[in-house]
Structure formats: structure tokens, C-alpha cells
Scaffold this active site. Structure first.
Site, PDB file in Angstrom:
ATOM      1  N   LYS A 103     -82.482  38.553 101.198  1.00  0.00           N
ATOM      2  CA  LYS A 103     -81.439  39.152 100.355  1.00  0.00           C
ATOM      3  C   LYS A 103     -81.830  39.183  98.893  1.00  0.00           C
ATOM      4  CE  LYS A 103     -80.717  34.744 101.487  1.00  0.00           C
ATOM      5  NZ  LYS A 103     -80.162  33.848 102.450  1.00  0.00           N
ATOM      6  N   LYS A 203     -76.166  38.863  98.153  1.00  0.00           N
ATOM      7  CA  LYS A 203     -75.583  39.529  99.328  1.00  0.00           C
ATOM      8  C   LYS A 203     -74.514  40.536  98.909  1.00  0.00           C
ATOM      9  CE  LYS A 203     -76.496  35.465 102.214  1.00  0.00           C
ATOM     10  NZ  LYS A 203     -75.958  34.140 102.574  1.00  0.00           N
TER      11      LYS A 203
HETATM   12  N1  HSE Z   1     -78.321  29.794 102.476  1.00  0.00           N
HETATM   13  C1  HSE Z   1     -77.671  30.869 103.124  1.00  0.00           C
HETATM   14  C2  HSE Z   1     -76.238  30.469 103.437  1.00  0.00           C
HETATM   15  C3  HSE Z   1     -78.405  31.233 104.377  1.00  0.00           C
HETATM   16  O1  HSE Z   1     -75.928  29.279 103.398  1.00  0.00           O
HETATM   17  O2  HSE Z   1     -75.410  31.335 103.680  1.00  0.00           O
HETATM   18  C4  HSE Z   1     -77.953  32.507 105.022  1.00  0.00           C
HETATM   19  O3  HSE Z   1     -78.177  33.616 104.192  1.00  0.00           O
END
Ligand code: HSE
Length: 433
Positions: A103, A203
């Protein structure tokens, strides 16, 4: 038909999960695609992981995977943005389709990467980049394609939601829950990305582009983490009928697009308020279908591998049909991507939860309400809590919607009052109606 060869760059939580899933569900995947899919080459920079790699070429030079003429699809799961960018651009230049869970890479360099892929006629698939196993990319790009999307709001970091849930339900300490999230493979290599909202902003940047047909603009996202949240605010919010969730919000307004990640009070009876643990959820408000909600595991080996392998299936089907997938990378045709501005945070309109430490003296509340009213801020509710430490009382205010610029000015004036102790706590509030 000859098998499709997959090269995997990086065999950590996600790469290892994808390798195992491709192996475990090989027969089912072959029934779905009409082809056998085999991992032919893996690239790992450090010590060999504890995985069965018999029959697979293993290279310490990860570029050997993208330069391998036998590899049809490159899966990039090393994370980071420097080497990963080179790997992906090289794979594209070599005419290979790419599947990535990265992402950060897409939020920061996606415009360049998708342009290169479109020039070369290959596809960069990225379902695993947002919300782990929840197929939200497919939803925005295909399932909701008939709609004009008004806004979306998501819990899109599993680690952060896991921490907030454990702190609220079990009273556990922040650092202790974070260490567990790391051990479970949920957290980023640098967990400040999770708790400071950077991962969620990556994201959200991707989701906003897919929802509104705009370029990826991570640098313009407003980002605030969960590290400053106190148990006090969590419990006051609950008493008032709200939950605090770390939300990513993207909203289309008449003057531009809101793109913001911050802790948010939401009514406790909303479905999304009850999304707990490592689960993610994205609520999408669209004109024809109305609100829809997508829910599932947002991190971890199995859920993320589910998304990676689904992308591999899409690409294999396209390879078999001998045409590149025809869905545009960012959901809208490249020539139709809009230049709608992203709003600065001070232009965003929202409601607020404020907590002030006020000296228990006559006239203090009158000063507070005078300042708020002079900035056009209407109060929805006001509660005073007894003093815990002597002289000061906690005053909690819920406001009606107001532009953030006015709230910033009002808070500065409140903090300058001699009868207000310390900084004013401000948490934004959304009805999600
Ligand atoms: N570190 C991210 C989370 C992993 O905890 O959502 C998934 O993208």
C-alpha cells in the site's frame, strides 16, 4: 495447457502465506482458472525461512526473479518503497504482470507505476493492499461501478483496531497489545505506521482514488494516530453513546475531497462501531445502492494471502484469455482521472468532542460557551465530571458541525483562558448517517 509460473519476491508473513495457499488450494485454483499455477522462483534477501521450497528456484538476488524469462507473474511482497519500486518497475519493463500487497508503494508511487503498466500492457493487481482479505478493491472498481460514490469511511488498520479493542475491553496497556500484534504478524515492519495512522492513510489514498477517479495523493492526506487517546476519553465517549474508532474518511464535497485519518467518535449503535479486534470494515455511501458495508480480517497471513491469490487468479484468467484485464487500475479510464482538489484539514466540516480541564470556579463555563459561540460553534451536549485531582473538573462538550478552521481558533482561545488547565482534547465526531 502449460502451467502459469509465479515468482514471489519476499517470503515474510504475506509471501509465505501466499505460497502455502497456492499449494494447499492448487486443485481448486486449477478448477477456477483452467490452468495449473505453480511458484517457480522465490527471491529472499535474508536467511531462508522455515518453508518447504523443494522444486522452487531460490535466489538471494531478488532481481533474478523479475528477470527470469520463465516467470509470468511477479508477486511483490517485500514492503517498503525503494527496492520494491525498482522491483515492480523492472517487472513491468520485462512485460510481466505484477501482484502487490504494498500500500505504501502504491499510495506514494502508484501514478508512476500504473502509467508504466498501461504503457506496457500489463496489469498491476493490488487487492491485498487494502483491508487484508476484504475484497474492497474489487467492490469499488467493479461491484459499485454503476454508482457515484459520495463518501467512504473505514477501519483499515487491523493492528490499531486490535489495540483499541483490547484496551477498551480488557483494560490492557498499549505497548503490551502492540507487542502481541507484532508477534501475530499484523503490524508493519515499523509499527509507528500502524499507530500513527500512516498505514491507514496509505490505504485511504488508494480507496479515495478508486472511489472518485482522482490521482493517488498520499502527501495531501491528513493523518493523526491513536497514541494520544486516553482511557478517560474512551469511557466518556461510551457514556455519551459513542465508540472511538480510528477511521479513514474520504468524502466528496462541493469544494473538494476530504482525505483524513484520525480517531473518531461514532454512534455506538452503528454496525461499524462494533467492528473489533484485527477486523477491518469499510462503509461506502453511493447514490444508487445507498450504504454498503464490507467486513473481514484486515491483516495476517491467511487473509492477506487470500487477496494476493485472488489477484493471481484474475491475472491467470486474463493470460488464458490472451488479453490484459480490462478494468482500469484506478477504476476510471486513465484519460478521465479528475483533478478535483483535496481539501486542507482546516476546510473540513465535522462535529467535535472536546474535553477541557476547568478550574471549579463560577463563570468558567460562561467563558467557554462565549468563545465557542463567537466562532459560530453550537453545542450539542455538555457534561461536567467531578474532579479527580483536586481543583479542576473535566468538562466534555459535543458540538454541531463546524469548519475546522473556526474550531482551531476557538481551541486556541480556550487554552489561553487562565481557568483552563493544560491543552484541550479534541476528537472529531461523525454520524456516518
Ligand atoms: N499492518 C497492517 C494492519 C497490515 O495492521 O492493518 C495489513 O495491511
Amino acid at each position: 495447457m502449460k502451467p502459469v509460473n509465479v515468482g514471489i519476491v519476499g517470503l515474510g508473513t504475506v509471501g509465505g502465506g501466499a505460497l502455502n495457499l497456492l499449494r494447499n488450494n492448487a486443485a481448486e485454483l486449477s478448477r477456477r482458472t483452467g490452468r495449473d499455477i505453480r511458484v517457480s522462483h522465490v527471491g529472499i534477501r535474508r536467511a531462508k525461512p522455515d518453508l518447504e521450497l523443494t522444486g522452487i528456484t531460490v535466489s538471494n538476488d531478488i532481481f533474478a526473479v523479475v528477470n527470469d524469462p520463465a516467470v509470468d507473474i511477479v508477486v511483490e511482497v517485500i514492503g517498503g518503497t525503494t527496492t520494491a519500486r525498482e522491483v515492480v518497475l523492472k517487472a513491468i519493463a520485462n512485460g510481466k504482470h505484477v501482484v502487490t500487497a504494498n500500500k505504501a508503494l502504491l499510495a506514494e508511487f502508484g501514478n508512476e507505476i500504473f502509467a508504466a503498466a498501461e504503457d506496457k500492457g500489463v496489469y498491476v493487481a493490488f487487492e491485498a493492499a487494502v483491508a487484508g482479505g476484504v475484497p474492497i478493491i474489487k467492490v469499488l472498481r467493479e461491484g459499485l461501478a454503476a454508482n457515484r460514490i459520495d463518501w467512504l469511511a473505514g477501519i483499515i488498520n487491523g493492528t490499531g483496531n486490535f489495540i483499541l479493542t483490547e484496551m477498551r475491553d480488557k483494560g490492557r496497556a498499549f505497548a503490551d497489545v502492540l507487542a502481541e500484534a507484532q508477534a501475530l504478524g499484523y503490524a508493519e515492519a515499523d509499527p509507528t505506521f500502524d499507530v500513527e495512522g500512516i498505514d491507514a492513510a496509505h490505504k485511504l489514498t488508494i480507496l479515495a482514488s478508486l472511489a472518485f477517479g482522482i490521482p493517488l495523493q498520499f502527501a495531501k492526506a491528513y493523518t493523526e494516530g491513536i497514541t494520544q487517546l486516553t482511557r478517560e476519553d474512551v469511557s466518556y465517549a461510551e457514556e455519551l453513546g459513542f465508540r472511538i474508532k480510528h477511521l479513514g474518511i474520504a468524502r466528496r464535497t462541493d469544494s473538494g475531497i476530504e482525505l483524513r485519518v484520525h480517531p473518531t467518535l461514532i454512534p455506538a449503535d452503528r454496525l461499524i462501531a462494533n467492528v473489533n479486534g484485527v477486523k477491518n470494515a469499510v462503509l461506502v455511501q453511493s447514490d444508487a445502492v445507498g450504504p454498503t458495508l464490507y467486513y473481514g480480517a484486515g491483516a495476517g497471513a491467511g487473509p492477506t494471502a487470500s487477496a494476493v491469490v485472488a489477484d493471481i487468479v484474475d491475472v491467470v484468467r486474463a493470460l488464458t484469455a490472451e488479453s490484459a484485464p480490462s478494468v482500469p487500475h484506478l477504476a476510471f479510464m486513465p484519460h478521465a482521472i479528475a483533478d478535483t482538489p483535496i481539501l486542507a484539514m482546516e476546510s473540513v466540516v465535522t462535529s467535535y468532542y472536546l474535553r477541557l480541564q476547568a478550574l471549579d470556579k463560577p463563570g468558567v463555563l460562561a467563558d467557554v460557551t462565549r468563545i465557542l459561540s463567537s466562532h459560530g460553534i453550537s453545542i450539542e451536549a455538555i457534561v461536567q465530571k467531578p474532579s479527580q485531582d483536586g481543583d479542576a473538573v473535566s468538562v466534555i462538550l459535543l458540538t454541531k458541525p463546524v469548519v475546522e478552521r473556526e474550531m482551531n481558533r476557538a481551541i486556541a482561545e480556550l487554552e489561553a483562558l487562565s481557568d483552563i488547565a493544560g491543552p484541550v482534547t479534541r476528537i472529531r465526531m461523525e454520524s456516518l448517517a
